[in-house]
Design a protein around this motif. Structure first.
Motif, PDB file in Angstrom:
ATOM      1  N   THR A   1     -10.837   4.601 -10.085  1.00  0.00           N
ATOM      2  CA  THR A   1     -11.369   3.744 -11.225  1.00  0.00           C
ATOM      3  C   THR A   1     -12.189   4.562 -12.246  1.00  0.00           C
ATOM      4  OG1 THR A   1     -13.289   3.281  -9.792  1.00  0.00           O
ATOM      5  CG2 THR A   1     -11.435   1.753  -9.666  1.00  0.00           C
TER       6      THR A   1
ATOM      7  N   GLN B   1      -4.291   4.985 -14.161  1.00  0.00           N
ATOM      8  CA  GLN B   1      -2.954   5.108 -13.783  1.00  0.00           C
ATOM      9  C   GLN B   1      -2.668   6.480 -13.899  1.00  0.00           C
ATOM     10  OE1 GLN B   1      -0.290   6.181 -16.337  1.00  0.00           O
ATOM     11  NE2 GLN B   1       1.312   5.991 -15.008  1.00  0.00           N
TER      12      GLN B   1
ATOM     13  N   HIS C   1      -6.580  -5.879  -6.966  1.00  0.00           N
ATOM     14  CA  HIS C   1      -6.977  -4.457  -6.572  1.00  0.00           C
ATOM     15  C   HIS C   1      -7.718  -4.239  -5.546  1.00  0.00           C
ATOM     16  CE1 HIS C   1      -9.712  -1.436  -8.568  1.00  0.00           C
ATOM     17  NE2 HIS C   1      -8.638  -0.603  -8.542  1.00  0.00           N
TER      18      HIS C   1
ATOM     19  N   VAL D   1      -6.726  -1.822 -17.409  1.00  0.00           N
ATOM     20  CA  VAL D   1      -6.219  -0.613 -16.737  1.00  0.00           C
ATOM     21  C   VAL D   1      -5.999   0.574 -17.588  1.00  0.00           C
ATOM     22  CG1 VAL D   1      -4.175   0.387 -15.401  1.00  0.00           C
ATOM     23  CG2 VAL D   1      -4.567  -2.045 -15.063  1.00  0.00           C
TER      24      VAL D   1
END
Length: 272
Positions: free
Chosen positions: A41, A73, A105, A125
């Motif tokens: 994250t 990502q 998540h 995201v």
């Protein structure tokens, strides 16, 4: 106050209401990383300001709040993933989910939506790699796939047509290349060290442009292997007979051993 509220116009009222709703729908927005990421994250600062209407009717540009714990990502699938560092100051794009992603998540799999929020910045995201013009990458190859440092000093390059692949380190001071026609090449400005604990096997002819040295004496397990072919066999017999004659060896086995020592000494003298 919106100036359109000063007169009674149903069409303008409806337009103002729709624009107000649309302003709250977030889809994507360029962002900057506010802190080094753990790879899972990241915290993000949106880079587009929004307009805040003040009580007196004036407008003021405001910063969006920092987006916390946005999933990162990476390109991956099938059990493999290509990862890279996510550092403070990196740019990218935040993609905003149309629904809350909290339970998915945290737990994975198919999950219920825990609240009714939609297109909210908290459901972003992070997609790294998208850049503004001041941070564009220079000297991008138009013919090869590259994994490289931003400054281009270190890169792995594969030609899209031929498949020729080159690894270049420190602006080309050390290179390793694989070419379908030219073969494999290696060039370094420093020492090359190979540590093969189980040994090394070579098949085919070898050529050394400079001298060959060893930290230990160079020995030959068989004379035929050193000299090769018929010449090696003849030389082996001659050395064995000569060694037996000079040393008084009583058996061919003693002569072979003596010949090996003699050849090792000659190789060490010829190639110090």
């Amino acid at each position: 106050m919106d100036l359109r509220e000063r007169w009674n116009d149903p069409d303008e009222d409806l337009k103002a209401a729709l624009e107000g709703m649309q302003a709250k729908i977030h889809t994507s927005i360029p962002v900057r990383v506010v802190k080094d990421s753990d790879g899972h994250t990241v915290g993000l600062q949106p880079l587009i300001k929004f307009v805040q209407r003040m009580p007196d009717g004036s407008q003021k540009l405001m910063d969006y709040p920092v987006i916390s714990d946005a999933p990162v990502q990476f390109s991956g699938g099938g059990g493999v993933t290509m990862t890279h560092p996510i550092k403070e100051g990196d740019e990218g794009m935040a993609i905003i989910s149309s629904r809350s992603i909290d339970t998915w998540h945290q737990q994975g799999g198919m999950q219920p939506q825990i609240d009714a929020r939609m297109h909210d910045l908290s459901d972003a995201v992070y997609l790294p790699g998208i850049r503004s013009t001041p941070r564009k990458i220079k000297d991008v190859s138009t013919s090869a796939i590259e994994t490289r440092s931003d400054d281009g000093k270190h890169k792995i390059s594969m030609d899209a047509k031929t498949g020729a692949t080159t690894i270049s380190i420190d602006e080309g001071k050390h290179t390793f290349g694989i070419d379908p026609k030219a073969g494999i090449s290696m060039d370094t400005a420093m020492k090359l060290a190979v540590n093969a604990k189980s040994g090394m096997d070579f098949k085919g002819a070898a050529h050394f442009a400079d001298k060959l040295t060893s930290s230990k004496s160079i020995g030959a397990p068989s004379l035929q292997g050193v000299v090769g072919g018929f010449t090696g066999a003849a030389l082996a017999v001659a050395l064995m007979i000569g060694a037996m004659a000079l040393t008084g060896a009583q058996s061919p086995q003693e002569g072979i051993q003596t010949a090996r020592y003699a050849l090792a000494a000659w190789v060490g003298h010829a190639y110090p």
